[in-house]
Design a protein around this motif. Structure first.
Motif, PDB file in Angstrom:
ATOM      1  N   GLU A  30      49.944 116.717 -68.717  1.00 12.18           N
ATOM      2  CA  GLU A  30      50.797 115.924 -69.594  1.00 12.18           C
ATOM      3  C   GLU A  30      51.104 114.586 -68.951  1.00 12.18           C
ATOM      4  O   GLU A  30      51.324 114.504 -67.751  1.00 12.18           O
ATOM      5  CB  GLU A  30      52.128 116.662 -69.774  1.00 12.18           C
ATOM      6  CG  GLU A  30      52.458 117.027 -71.161  1.00 12.18           C
ATOM      7  CD  GLU A  30      53.790 117.766 -71.243  1.00 12.18           C
ATOM      8  OE1 GLU A  30      53.872 118.602 -72.136  1.00 12.18           O
ATOM      9  OE2 GLU A  30      54.724 117.511 -70.462  1.00 12.18           O
ATOM     10  N   VAL A  31      51.108 113.528 -69.781  1.00 14.03           N
ATOM     11  CA  VAL A  31      51.525 112.204 -69.324  1.00 14.03           C
ATOM     12  C   VAL A  31      52.609 111.715 -70.274  1.00 14.03           C
ATOM     13  O   VAL A  31      52.483 111.832 -71.493  1.00 14.03           O
ATOM     14  CB  VAL A  31      50.349 111.197 -69.287  1.00 14.03           C
ATOM     15  CG1 VAL A  31      50.837 109.807 -68.946  1.00 14.03           C
ATOM     16  CG2 VAL A  31      49.300 111.636 -68.287  1.00 14.03           C
ATOM     17  N   ILE A  32      53.681 111.178 -69.704  1.00 12.34           N
ATOM     18  CA  ILE A  32      54.797 110.673 -70.490  1.00 12.34           C
ATOM     19  C   ILE A  32      54.778 109.149 -70.428  1.00 12.34           C
ATOM     20  O   ILE A  32      54.770 108.568 -69.338  1.00 12.34           O
ATOM     21  CB  ILE A  32      56.136 111.203 -69.952  1.00 12.34           C
ATOM     22  CG1 ILE A  32      56.131 112.733 -69.963  1.00 12.34           C
ATOM     23  CG2 ILE A  32      57.303 110.649 -70.759  1.00 12.34           C
ATOM     24  CD1 ILE A  32      57.251 113.360 -69.168  1.00 12.34           C
ATOM     25  N   ILE A  33      54.744 108.515 -71.582  1.00  9.68           N
ATOM     26  CA  ILE A  33      54.782 107.060 -71.675  1.00  9.68           C
ATOM     27  C   ILE A  33      56.192 106.678 -72.104  1.00  9.68           C
ATOM     28  O   ILE A  33      56.676 107.158 -73.124  1.00  9.68           O
ATOM     29  CB  ILE A  33      53.751 106.542 -72.702  1.00  9.68           C
ATOM     30  CG1 ILE A  33      52.346 106.985 -72.316  1.00  9.68           C
ATOM     31  CG2 ILE A  33      53.835 105.029 -72.833  1.00  9.68           C
ATOM     32  CD1 ILE A  33      51.306 106.730 -73.404  1.00  9.68           C
ATOM     33  N   LYS A  34      56.843 105.825 -71.313  1.00  5.08           N
ATOM     34  CA  LYS A  34      58.215 105.414 -71.617  1.00  5.08           C
ATOM     35  C   LYS A  34      58.291 103.899 -71.721  1.00  5.08           C
ATOM     36  O   LYS A  34      57.628 103.181 -70.968  1.00  5.08           O
ATOM     37  CB  LYS A  34      59.178 105.870 -70.514  1.00  5.08           C
ATOM     38  CG  LYS A  34      59.375 107.353 -70.441  1.00  5.08           C
ATOM     39  CD  LYS A  34      60.421 107.691 -69.407  1.00  5.08           C
ATOM     40  CE  LYS A  34      60.708 109.185 -69.384  1.00  5.08           C
ATOM     41  NZ  LYS A  34      61.815 109.519 -68.476  1.00  5.08           N
ATOM     42  N   ALA A  35      59.105 103.410 -72.650  1.00  2.00           N
ATOM     43  CA  ALA A  35      59.320 101.972 -72.811  1.00  2.00           C
ATOM     44  C   ALA A  35      60.655 101.724 -73.470  1.00  2.00           C
ATOM     45  O   ALA A  35      61.208 102.601 -74.140  1.00  2.00           O
ATOM     46  CB  ALA A  35      58.204 101.351 -73.651  1.00  2.00           C
ATOM     47  N   ARG A  36      61.152 100.498 -73.273  1.00  2.00           N
ATOM     48  CA  ARG A  36      62.411 100.077 -73.903  1.00  2.00           C
ATOM     49  C   ARG A  36      62.231  98.700 -74.505  1.00  2.00           C
ATOM     50  O   ARG A  36      61.414  97.896 -74.058  1.00  2.00           O
ATOM     51  CB  ARG A  36      63.548 100.015 -72.880  1.00  2.00           C
ATOM     52  CG  ARG A  36      63.942 101.330 -72.330  1.00  2.00           C
ATOM     53  CD  ARG A  36      65.247 101.320 -71.608  1.00  2.00           C
ATOM     54  NE  ARG A  36      65.344 100.280 -70.588  1.00  2.00           N
ATOM     55  CZ  ARG A  36      66.271 100.238 -69.656  1.00  2.00           C
ATOM     56  NH1 ARG A  36      67.183 101.165 -69.603  1.00  2.00           N
ATOM     57  NH2 ARG A  36      66.306  99.272 -68.768  1.00  2.00           N
ATOM     58  N   GLY A  37      63.018  98.428 -75.549  1.00  2.00           N
ATOM     59  CA  GLY A  37      63.070  97.093 -76.144  1.00  2.00           C
ATOM     60  C   GLY A  37      61.743  96.609 -76.693  1.00  2.00           C
ATOM     61  O   GLY A  37      61.044  97.329 -77.400  1.00  2.00           O
ATOM     62  N   LYS A  38      61.392  95.378 -76.337  1.00  2.00           N
ATOM     63  CA  LYS A  38      60.176  94.752 -76.858  1.00  2.00           C
ATOM     64  C   LYS A  38      58.896  95.417 -76.359  1.00  2.00           C
ATOM     65  O   LYS A  38      57.835  95.213 -76.936  1.00  2.00           O
ATOM     66  CB  LYS A  38      60.157  93.269 -76.485  1.00  2.00           C
ATOM     67  CG  LYS A  38      61.260  92.478 -77.159  1.00  2.00           C
ATOM     68  CD  LYS A  38      61.223  91.029 -76.735  1.00  2.00           C
ATOM     69  CE  LYS A  38      62.353  90.245 -77.386  1.00  2.00           C
ATOM     70  NZ  LYS A  38      62.372  88.855 -76.959  1.00  2.00           N
ATOM     71  N   ILE A  40      58.228  98.536 -76.543  1.00  2.00           N
ATOM     72  CA  ILE A  40      57.922  99.721 -77.353  1.00  2.00           C
ATOM     73  C   ILE A  40      56.589  99.548 -78.077  1.00  2.00           C
ATOM     74  O   ILE A  40      55.788 100.482 -78.140  1.00  2.00           O
ATOM     75  CB  ILE A  40      59.074 100.017 -78.341  1.00  2.00           C
ATOM     76  CG1 ILE A  40      60.296 100.505 -77.570  1.00  2.00           C
ATOM     77  CG2 ILE A  40      58.650 101.033 -79.396  1.00  2.00           C
ATOM     78  CD1 ILE A  40      61.540 100.700 -78.419  1.00  2.00           C
ATOM     79  N   VAL A  41      56.326  98.372 -78.579  1.00  2.00           N
ATOM     80  CA  VAL A  41      55.056  98.112 -79.284  1.00  2.00           C
ATOM     81  C   VAL A  41      53.881  98.367 -78.351  1.00  2.00           C
ATOM     82  O   VAL A  41      52.890  98.995 -78.728  1.00  2.00           O
ATOM     83  CB  VAL A  41      55.024  96.655 -79.811  1.00  2.00           C
ATOM     84  CG1 VAL A  41      53.676  96.328 -80.394  1.00  2.00           C
ATOM     85  CG2 VAL A  41      56.112  96.447 -80.837  1.00  2.00           C
ATOM     86  N   ARG A  42      54.004  97.915 -77.118  1.00  2.00           N
ATOM     87  CA  ARG A  42      52.939  98.087 -76.127  1.00  2.00           C
ATOM     88  C   ARG A  42      52.755  99.572 -75.782  1.00  2.00           C
ATOM     89  O   ARG A  42      51.643 100.033 -75.555  1.00  2.00           O
ATOM     90  CB  ARG A  42      53.270  97.270 -74.874  1.00  2.00           C
ATOM     91  CG  ARG A  42      52.077  96.730 -74.177  1.00  2.00           C
ATOM     92  CD  ARG A  42      52.431  95.702 -73.101  1.00  2.00           C
ATOM     93  NE  ARG A  42      52.645  94.393 -73.702  1.00  2.00           N
ATOM     94  CZ  ARG A  42      53.821  93.786 -73.818  1.00  2.00           C
ATOM     95  NH1 ARG A  42      54.908  94.337 -73.360  1.00  2.00           N
ATOM     96  NH2 ARG A  42      53.914  92.604 -74.378  1.00  2.00           N
ATOM     97  N   ALA A  43      53.843 100.324 -75.762  1.00  2.00           N
ATOM     98  CA  ALA A  43      53.760 101.758 -75.474  1.00  2.00           C
ATOM     99  C   ALA A  43      53.025 102.504 -76.588  1.00  2.00           C
ATOM    100  O   ALA A  43      52.194 103.376 -76.323  1.00  2.00           O
ATOM    101  CB  ALA A  43      55.158 102.340 -75.287  1.00  2.00           C
ATOM    102  N   VAL A  44      53.325 102.156 -77.829  1.00  2.00           N
ATOM    103  CA  VAL A  44      52.641 102.779 -78.965  1.00  2.00           C
ATOM    104  C   VAL A  44      51.152 102.422 -78.938  1.00  2.00           C
ATOM    105  O   VAL A  44      50.293 103.295 -79.134  1.00  2.00           O
ATOM    106  CB  VAL A  44      53.292 102.353 -80.302  1.00  2.00           C
ATOM    107  CG1 VAL A  44      52.471 102.832 -81.483  1.00  2.00           C
ATOM    108  CG2 VAL A  44      54.720 102.876 -80.386  1.00  2.00           C
ATOM    109  N   ASP A  45      50.836 101.177 -78.663  1.00  2.00           N
ATOM    110  CA  ASP A  45      49.434 100.756 -78.548  1.00  2.00           C
ATOM    111  C   ASP A  45      48.721 101.523 -77.433  1.00  2.00           C
ATOM    112  O   ASP A  45      47.572 101.933 -77.588  1.00  2.00           O
ATOM    113  CB  ASP A  45      49.329  99.253 -78.279  1.00  2.00           C
ATOM    114  CG  ASP A  45      49.708  98.412 -79.482  1.00  2.00           C
ATOM    115  OD1 ASP A  45      49.775  98.965 -80.606  1.00  2.00           O
ATOM    116  OD2 ASP A  45      49.934  97.197 -79.307  1.00  2.00           O
ATOM    117  N   THR A  46      49.404 101.729 -76.317  1.00  2.00           N
ATOM    118  CA  THR A  46      48.830 102.474 -75.196  1.00  2.00           C
ATOM    119  C   THR A  46      48.509 103.904 -75.602  1.00  2.00           C
ATOM    120  O   THR A  46      47.415 104.406 -75.320  1.00  2.00           O
ATOM    121  CB  THR A  46      49.814 102.484 -74.000  1.00  2.00           C
ATOM    122  OG1 THR A  46      50.042 101.139 -73.577  1.00  2.00           O
ATOM    123  CG2 THR A  46      49.266 103.293 -72.849  1.00  2.00           C
TER     124      THR A  46
END
Length: 88
Positions: A30-38, A40-46
């Motif tokens: 399992e890999v967890i991708i975390k992001a905050r603020g602006k 978030i778009v980059r995390a979804v793309d990743t």
């Protein structure tokens, strides 16, 4: 800090995709991708690029959103956050 967490910031999306692929190639389930603020778009793309282009046997297991309280020079502010769990 957990080894299977990728914190997304301001770098190009491919940097984070490479980090996710590297984690799975090292043997984690399992890999967890975390992001905050602006970021978030980059995390979804990743997550999308990772599962569609590079890791066909990996799927999105869970997506959770939240609001974090952050202390700034101007006082306390709320920042949106996302956590995407990828796994086999």
């Amino acid at each position: 800090m957990e080894d299977n967490v990728v914190f997304v910031g301001t770098k190009p999306v491919m940097n984070y995709c490479l980090a996710v692929v590297t984690q799975f190639n090292s043997g984690v389930d399992e890999v967890i991708i975390k992001a905050r603020g602006k970021s978030i778009v980059r995390a979804v793309d990743t997550a999308e690029l990772g599962t569609r282009q590079f890791l066909s046997n990996v799927e999105k297991k869970q997506v959770s959103i939240s609001t974090d309280t952050v202390e700034t020079d101007a006082g306390t502010t709320n920042v949106s956050a996302i956590e995407i769990i990828l796994g086999h």
